[in-house]
Design a protein around this motif. Structure first.
Motif, PDB file in Angstrom:
ATOM      1  N   UNK A   8       0.769  -1.184  -0.024  1.00 21.89           N
ATOM      2  CA  UNK A   8       0.009   0.097  -0.166  1.00 21.89           C
ATOM      3  C   UNK A   8       0.817   1.121  -0.024  1.00 21.89           C
ATOM      4  N   UNK A   9       0.891   2.059  -1.116  1.00 22.46           N
ATOM      5  CA  UNK A   9       1.807   3.057  -1.340  1.00 22.46           C
ATOM      6  C   UNK A   9       1.317   4.404  -0.680  1.00 22.46           C
ATOM      7  N   UNK A  10       0.151   4.315  -0.429  1.00 19.57           N
ATOM      8  CA  UNK A  10      -0.638   5.700   0.535  1.00 19.57           C
ATOM      9  C   UNK A  10      -0.654   6.727  -0.604  1.00 19.57           C
ATOM     10  N   UNK A  11      -1.861   7.047  -1.010  1.00 22.53           N
ATOM     11  CA  UNK A  11      -2.519   8.017  -1.675  1.00 22.53           C
ATOM     12  C   UNK A  11      -1.451   8.509  -3.073  1.00 22.53           C
ATOM     13  N   UNK A  12      -1.254   7.016  -3.808  1.00 21.65           N
ATOM     14  CA  UNK A  12      -0.510   7.432  -5.088  1.00 21.65           C
ATOM     15  C   UNK A  12       1.056   7.834  -4.936  1.00 21.65           C
ATOM     16  N   UNK A  13       1.476   7.798  -3.742  1.00 18.06           N
ATOM     17  CA  UNK A  13       2.681   8.361  -3.539  1.00 18.06           C
ATOM     18  C   UNK A  13       2.917   9.804  -3.210  1.00 18.06           C
ATOM     19  N   UNK A  14       1.932  10.487  -3.119  1.00 20.94           N
ATOM     20  CA  UNK A  14       2.225  11.969  -2.749  1.00 20.94           C
ATOM     21  C   UNK A  14       1.111  12.309  -1.790  1.00 20.94           C
ATOM     22  N   UNK A  15       1.632  13.179  -0.702  1.00 19.39           N
ATOM     23  CA  UNK A  15       0.803  13.630   0.332  1.00 19.39           C
ATOM     24  C   UNK A  15       0.112  14.957   0.148  1.00 19.39           C
ATOM     25  N   UNK A  16      -0.910  15.214   1.033  1.00 21.30           N
ATOM     26  CA  UNK A  16      -1.678  16.363   0.847  1.00 21.30           C
ATOM     27  C   UNK A  16      -0.788  17.747   0.893  1.00 21.30           C
TER      28      UNK A  16
END
Length: 265
Positions: A8-16
């Motif tokens: 699971x790479x979390x939100x496409x690899x980009x943070x808010x």
């Protein structure tokens, strides 16, 4: 020997806040060189996933999501894909299905991400996955992904006690006391085998969240699984959680990697 990894790479690899973790994700995948990679949380990557996959030497097969985030199975050439698609059920996220050719027969890999909020929904999604595995005919099949479910037959009381109430409720049944492990239990009861015992006692106990990147909703848990049919489980070796280096900050989940005694056909 085929190497299979789920992450699971979390939100496409980009943070808010704009932090881009994709170079670190590519670095981890390049170091581990999986032949088949199950990815979850691919928000924003519907169009750009082929380019990211090319950097990793893989070909992607995406399953879009109606409610949550896409998932995918990525395959390293020259491994030959026989068919691909998705499990056609209303998952909160999605379930991708890819069948590849091996000398021992077709290997079907499912990449999935179960509902993070409702144990009842997770149980339903697990039933859909179990039915999809049965349709493979009981040969070589693997369910890989973030199942958002604590493992059965383990005391999770102390671990959950340290979570904030909204996050703790995600892992409890309606009585507010009983830990909800039904989704994984249903898959195991359906004949799948948890590959983690093949790890040989990796420390700290197969926990896949949180990483140093963070994860306030976690408290040292194993939420990411590789579950195999018995025929495939017999061929599994060297199962481990990938920690250290870029894996510590590339996502809030660690990848899980297994070697399978299979050769491409």
């Amino acid at each position: 020997m085929l190497r299979v990894m789920t992450w699971n790479i979390r939100t496409g690899g980009r943070d808010r806040d704009g932090t881009d973790r994709r170079d670190r994700i590519v670095s981890v995948v390049a170091a581990q060189r999986p032949d088949v990679l199950a990815l979850q949380e691919l928000r924003g990557l519907e169009r750009t996933l082929p380019g990211l996959a090319e950097r990793m030497g893989l070909v992607p097969y995406l399953a879009r999501s109606c409610f949550g985030q896409p998932v995918a199975v990525l395959v390293r050439p020259p491994l030959r894909v026989l068919r691909s698609g998705r499990v056609r059920r209303p998952f909160h996220h999605a379930a991708a299905r890819v069948e590849v050719a091996t000398r021992a027969g077709p290997l079907t890999v499912f990449s999935t991400h179960l509902d993070p909020y409702s144990g009842g929904r997770r149980r339903m999604e697990a039933d859909w996955l179990a039915a999809a595995v049965r349709r493979t005919g009981g040969g070589l099949a693997l369910v890989a992904g973030d199942l958002n479910t604590l493992e059965p037959a383990v005391d999770h009381g102390a671990r959950l006690a340290g979570l904030a109430a909204p996050y703790r409720r995600r892992h409890l049944r309606r009585d507010g006391r009983t830990v909800d492990t039904r989704a994984v239990a249903r898959l195991l009861d359906g004949g799948l085998v948890d590959l983690w015992p093949r790890s040989g006692g990796d420390e700290p106990g197969g926990l896949t969240v949180p990483t140093r990147h963070g994860g306030a909703e976690f408290a040292g848990m194993r939420l990411d699984y590789l579950l195999a049919t018995p025929a495939l489980a017999e061929r599994a070796h060297a199962v481990r959680v990938v920690r250290g280096g870029d894996a510590d900050a590339a996502s809030d989940h660690y990848p899980v990697l297994a070697e399978l005694d299979l050769e491409a056909a």
